[in-house]
Design a protein around this motif. Structure first.
Motif, PDB file in Angstrom:
ATOM      1  N   TYR A  48       1.671   5.602  -0.193  1.00  0.00           N
ATOM      2  CA  TYR A  48       1.612   4.930   1.110  1.00  0.00           C
ATOM      3  C   TYR A  48       1.991   5.897   2.241  1.00  0.00           C
ATOM      4  O   TYR A  48       1.342   5.942   3.283  1.00  0.00           O
ATOM      5  N   LEU A  49       3.040   6.675   2.003  1.00  0.00           N
ATOM      6  CA  LEU A  49       3.484   7.605   3.055  1.00  0.00           C
ATOM      7  C   LEU A  49       2.423   8.676   3.320  1.00  0.00           C
ATOM      8  O   LEU A  49       2.246   9.129   4.437  1.00  0.00           O
ATOM      9  N   GLY A  75       8.971  -0.416  -4.782  1.00  0.00           N
ATOM     10  CA  GLY A  75      10.057  -0.619  -3.820  1.00  0.00           C
ATOM     11  C   GLY A  75      10.741   0.704  -3.525  1.00  0.00           C
ATOM     12  O   GLY A  75      11.158   1.413  -4.446  1.00  0.00           O
ATOM     13  N   ASP A  76      10.804   1.041  -2.247  1.00  0.00           N
ATOM     14  CA  ASP A  76      11.366   2.326  -1.833  1.00  0.00           C
ATOM     15  C   ASP A  76      11.890   2.119  -0.415  1.00  0.00           C
ATOM     16  O   ASP A  76      11.224   1.503   0.421  1.00  0.00           O
ATOM     17  N   ALA A  77      13.074   2.660  -0.151  1.00  0.00           N
ATOM     18  CA  ALA A  77      13.731   2.436   1.151  1.00  0.00           C
ATOM     19  C   ALA A  77      12.877   2.905   2.316  1.00  0.00           C
ATOM     20  O   ALA A  77      13.015   2.410   3.438  1.00  0.00           O
ATOM     21  N   ARG A  78      11.947   3.856   2.073  1.00  0.00           N
ATOM     22  CA  ARG A  78      11.156   4.404   3.184  1.00  0.00           C
ATOM     23  C   ARG A  78       9.980   3.502   3.589  1.00  0.00           C
ATOM     24  O   ARG A  78       9.314   3.733   4.582  1.00  0.00           O
ATOM     25  N   SER A  84       5.077  -3.066   0.608  1.00  0.00           N
ATOM     26  CA  SER A  84       4.784  -2.735  -0.794  1.00  0.00           C
ATOM     27  C   SER A  84       4.397  -3.979  -1.589  1.00  0.00           C
ATOM     28  O   SER A  84       3.540  -3.929  -2.462  1.00  0.00           O
ATOM     29  N   VAL A  85       5.004  -5.115  -1.255  1.00  0.00           N
ATOM     30  CA  VAL A  85       4.663  -6.341  -1.993  1.00  0.00           C
ATOM     31  C   VAL A  85       3.294  -6.867  -1.573  1.00  0.00           C
ATOM     32  O   VAL A  85       2.430  -7.133  -2.411  1.00  0.00           O
ATOM     33  N   TRP A  86       3.068  -6.956  -0.254  1.00  0.00           N
ATOM     34  CA  TRP A  86       1.827  -7.597   0.215  1.00  0.00           C
ATOM     35  C   TRP A  86       0.612  -6.689   0.157  1.00  0.00           C
ATOM     36  O   TRP A  86      -0.518  -7.146   0.284  1.00  0.00           O
ATOM     37  N   GLU A  87       0.827  -5.384  -0.022  1.00  0.00           N
ATOM     38  CA  GLU A  87      -0.341  -4.504  -0.099  1.00  0.00           C
ATOM     39  C   GLU A  87      -0.603  -4.012  -1.512  1.00  0.00           C
ATOM     40  O   GLU A  87      -1.532  -3.279  -1.761  1.00  0.00           O
TER      41      GLU A  87
END
Ligand code: ATP
Length: 357
Positions: A48-49, A75-78, A84-87
């Motif tokens: 994603y990043l 799940g990642d703090a960044r 992350s859940v909805w995509e």
């Protein structure tokens, strides 16, 4: 072309660590040459990043050609959790009509339940996985102002309630269970949960008349999970209630490190997805101490679904033997073994099991 083609999404945090052990176990199972082929897809928060999205545009076509998906954790703090859940998780569950979330809850040999009397717990939770409270219908207004408001709509349909009840009813019938418990809150959530109650009752009355149906308010049900967990056989619940109840179920039987789950498309129009109940556990990620059992057990559920029940059973038997022996335990269950040591202990038991039975 292998008999089964599996897409693997390791994800974030402890996902890749526990997945490595699950893949070792799958690799060690006997079968004709090439019975299983595994392809890793790098979709996670790092992706994603780099790309600005959790999955590439053609994700659906890409995933659709696999027989099943083995998923780690995301799940990642960044990256905000809702991204992350909805995509990633939600589109896969919803687009692939994985409307059944099956979460077995059972006490295990060698694992002490935090309950005084928690030895003989064995039930299954059927969580509705495609609609309900987890809906993106709604919105926010007046952001940042004192008058800010949010509306979140719960979406329940007769068809959606009927099909999850049928999945639970079919399981009860297949396993000789006699009672179905429905989680509700129709005294307070008067529209959606009344429809839930009516349709669950209608489906049971029409199609599973042999089943005793008990409808229990979810707050009371949470207390009963602790007070009399042995009294449950099959539990059917909406998306949110089922999510909370299954973590509670996992808590009363030994913790998140042991709890598998399956996101199933019963019609097999699309691949189903198998994942541990736990998330990416950032507090222990990278330390090599996560318990890989939930992930390995999820792989066993995947084999069941693919029609390889014998192989799935072998994995569960190997896990049970390691736990019963109690020599190798990760920190979450009171030991100091590493993820790799737990994986190896299961591999050793697997190798010692007879070919059949
Ligand atoms: P997420 O937001 O991705 O769900 P989280 O950390 O909020 O992540 P979980 O990952 O589900 O929630 O787990 C909560 C805690 O339980 C973790 O922080 C970790 O301490 C413990 N835990 C979860 N899974 C495991 C595991 N496989 N082995 C050991 N401990 C675990």
């Amino acid at each position: 072309m292998a008999k089964y083609n599996i897409a693997v999404i390791e994800g974030d945090g402890i996902g890749p660590e526990v997945m490595e052990q699950a893949l070792n176990v799958l690799g060690a199972l006997g079968g004709e040459a090439d019975w299983l082929s595994v392809e890793k897809l790098p979709w996670n928060s790092r992706y994603y990043l780099e790309h600005g999205r959790m999955m590439p545009e053609g994700w659906k076509e890409q995933l659709q050609r696999f027989d099943a998906i083995l998923f780690g954790a995301i799940g990642d703090a960044r990256v905000p959790d809702d991204v992350s859940v909805w995509e990633l998780i939600m589109p896969i569950r919803k687009e692939f009509r994985q409307y059944v979330n099956f979460r077995p809850v059972r006490s295990l040999p060698g694992i002490r339940s935090p309950l005084a009397d928690g030895e003989d717990i064995e039930f299954a939770i059927f969580r509705e996985n495609a609609e309900g409270e987890y809906s993106d219908s709604g919105g926010r207004m007046f952001r940042g102002e004192p008058a800010e408001l949010a509306i979140q709509n719960t979406v329940m349909t007769r068809a959606g309630i009927e099909r999850i009840t049928r999945a639970a009813g079919d399981y009860a019938r297949r396993h000789g269970k006699t009672k179905l418990t429905s989680a509700t809150k129709s005294n307070a959530v008067v529209h959606a949960n009344k429809l839930w109650d009516e349709q669950v009752a209608r489906t049971v009355r029409t199609d599973y008349p042999e089943l005793e149906l008990e409808s229990v308010y979810v707050d009371a049900l949470a207390a009963y999970f602790v007070q009399r967990p042995q009294s449950f056989e099959v539990v059917v619940a909406s998306n949110l209630f089922g999510d909370i109840l299954s973590d509670l179920g996992s808590g009363i039987t030994g913790g998140l490190g042991l709890s598998p789950s399956a996101n199933i498309n019963p019609e097999k129009d699309f691949p189903s997805m198998f994942e541990p109940v736990h998330g990416s556990a950032p507090d222990i990620a990278g330390k090599g101490i996560a318990n890989p059992i939930a992930q390995i057990w999820s792989a066993a559920l995947m084999l069941d679904h693919l029609g390889e029940a014998e192989k799935g059973k072998k994995i569960v038997r190997a896990i049970e033997q390691v736990l019963a022996e109690g020599k190798v335990k990760t920190a979450d269950i009171g030991g100091d073994a590493t993820t790799a040591e737990m994986g190896q202990a299961i591999l050793d038991k697997l190798a010692a099991l007879p070919e059949k039975g």
